[in-house]
Design a protein around this motif. Structure first.
Motif, PDB file in Angstrom:
ATOM      1  N   ALA A  61       0.830  -1.212   0.000  1.00  0.00           N
ATOM      2  CA  ALA A  61       0.000   0.000   0.000  1.00  0.00           C
ATOM      3  C   ALA A  61       0.855   1.249   0.000  1.00  0.00           C
ATOM      4  O   ALA A  61       1.871   1.331   0.701  1.00  0.00           O
ATOM      5  CB  ALA A  61      -0.925   0.004   1.216  1.00  0.00           C
ATOM      6  N   THR A  62       0.447   2.219  -0.811  1.00  0.00           N
ATOM      7  CA  THR A  62       1.037   3.557  -0.856  1.00  0.00           C
ATOM      8  C   THR A  62      -0.126   4.544  -0.870  1.00  0.00           C
ATOM      9  O   THR A  62      -1.296   4.137  -0.923  1.00  0.00           O
ATOM     10  CB  THR A  62       1.898   3.747  -2.124  1.00  0.00           C
ATOM     11  N   PRO A  63       0.132   5.848  -0.858  1.00  0.00           N
ATOM     12  CA  PRO A  63      -0.989   6.796  -0.943  1.00  0.00           C
ATOM     13  C   PRO A  63      -1.749   6.704  -2.267  1.00  0.00           C
ATOM     14  O   PRO A  63      -2.904   7.138  -2.341  1.00  0.00           O
ATOM     15  CB  PRO A  63      -0.290   8.170  -0.811  1.00  0.00           C
ATOM     16  N   ASP A  64      -1.112   6.129  -3.300  1.00  0.00           N
ATOM     17  CA  ASP A  64      -1.751   6.062  -4.622  1.00  0.00           C
ATOM     18  C   ASP A  64      -2.209   4.668  -5.021  1.00  0.00           C
ATOM     19  O   ASP A  64      -3.062   4.520  -5.898  1.00  0.00           O
ATOM     20  CB  ASP A  64      -0.787   6.587  -5.693  1.00  0.00           C
ATOM     21  N   VAL A  65      -1.609   3.624  -4.430  1.00  0.00           N
ATOM     22  CA  VAL A  65      -1.868   2.244  -4.857  1.00  0.00           C
ATOM     23  C   VAL A  65      -2.154   1.382  -3.642  1.00  0.00           C
ATOM     24  O   VAL A  65      -1.494   1.499  -2.617  1.00  0.00           O
ATOM     25  CB  VAL A  65      -0.638   1.667  -5.614  1.00  0.00           C
ATOM     26  N   GLU A  79       3.512   0.740   3.119  1.00  0.00           N
ATOM     27  CA  GLU A  79       3.405  -0.499   3.890  1.00  0.00           C
ATOM     28  C   GLU A  79       3.491  -1.698   2.954  1.00  0.00           C
ATOM     29  O   GLU A  79       2.809  -1.745   1.925  1.00  0.00           O
ATOM     30  CB  GLU A  79       2.094  -0.546   4.674  1.00  0.00           C
ATOM     31  N   LEU A  80       4.330  -2.659   3.330  1.00  0.00           N
ATOM     32  CA  LEU A  80       4.513  -3.876   2.545  1.00  0.00           C
ATOM     33  C   LEU A  80       4.424  -5.059   3.492  1.00  0.00           C
ATOM     34  O   LEU A  80       5.067  -5.080   4.544  1.00  0.00           O
ATOM     35  CB  LEU A  80       5.888  -3.857   1.864  1.00  0.00           C
ATOM     36  N   GLU A  81       3.592  -6.050   3.142  1.00  0.00           N
ATOM     37  CA  GLU A  81       3.433  -7.236   3.978  1.00  0.00           C
ATOM     38  C   GLU A  81       3.841  -8.470   3.182  1.00  0.00           C
ATOM     39  O   GLU A  81       3.411  -8.654   2.040  1.00  0.00           O
ATOM     40  CB  GLU A  81       1.985  -7.362   4.465  1.00  0.00           C
TER      41      GLU A  81
END
Length: 208
Positions: A61-65, A79-81
């Motif tokens: 997740a990013t602010p755009d994706v 954030e990366l999981e």
């Protein structure tokens, strides 16, 4: 031997199958591009993860994706999981399950710790977890069909204290300072086989 000649009905079925597959292929390609866009802010983390233990991206997740997660992140945050197998792809002799789990955690942390440092991050704190699972001896005796052995709370405390922890890195924090300011990165081990990487302080336009 005669060759089967496709009938109009069979050709129609093939056309329908192709029509069904095309959206699926387009959807898969779209997801791949979405993930690539999300990973742009994680320089050095590839779409294919050649790590051991074997892991893959659970969400990004990013602010755009937002990839496989319903929410996007606030400005400046990524954030990366990751989720993976609790195996190193090889046996470690007579190592117990708790020590093996710590080895899996250690292997993944060693890879990412090196990766973060190559990208200019400096580790400034580490928190450890304990891989040892402390089993109640009376539960084991009952499972073996043996009667329990009386044990006071004090005796139980002494027994637990006599079993040294098997440490692994549960969380590590890093910082990187550049002309755009300071970025902080957090690596966390979560839920046994899940790991989270959080990047904060990312300037508009993405991180290098």
């Amino acid at each position: 031997m005669t060759r089967a000649v496709p009938t109009l009905r069979s050709l129609h079925r093939l056309a329908l199958l192709a029509a069904c597959l095309l959206p699926c292929a387009a959807s898969a390609e779209g997801r791949t591009e979405l993930l690539k866009r999300c990973l742009n802010d994680y320089g050095g983390i590839a779409l294919t993860l050649p790590y051991q233990p074997s892991v893959h991206i659970r969400s990004c997740a990013t602010p755009d994706v937002n990839y496989d997660t319903p929410v996007k992140t606030p400005a400046g945050r990524r954030e990366l999981e990751l989720i993976g197998e609790l195996t190193l792809g090889t046996e470690l002799g007579n190592v117990g399950a708790d020590d093996y789990y710590a080895a899996v955690q250690g292997a993944l942390f060693a890879h990412f710790d090196s990766l973060f440092k190559r990208h200019g991050f400096v580790r400034n704190s580490v928190a450890y977890g304990d891989a040892r699972v402390r089993k109640d001896p009376n539960t084991l005796r009952m499972l073996a069909g043996l009667p329990p052995v009386p044990e006071s709370a004090e005796q139980a405390a002494r027994r637990i204290a006599s079993e040294p922890p098997i440490p692994f890195v549960r969380e590590a924090r890093y910082v990187r300072r550049d002309g755009a300011g300071q970025q902080t990165l957090t690596y966390q081990s979560q839920a046994k086989n899940t790991w989270r990487i959080t990047l904060e302080g990312v300037a508009a336009g993405g991180a290098p």
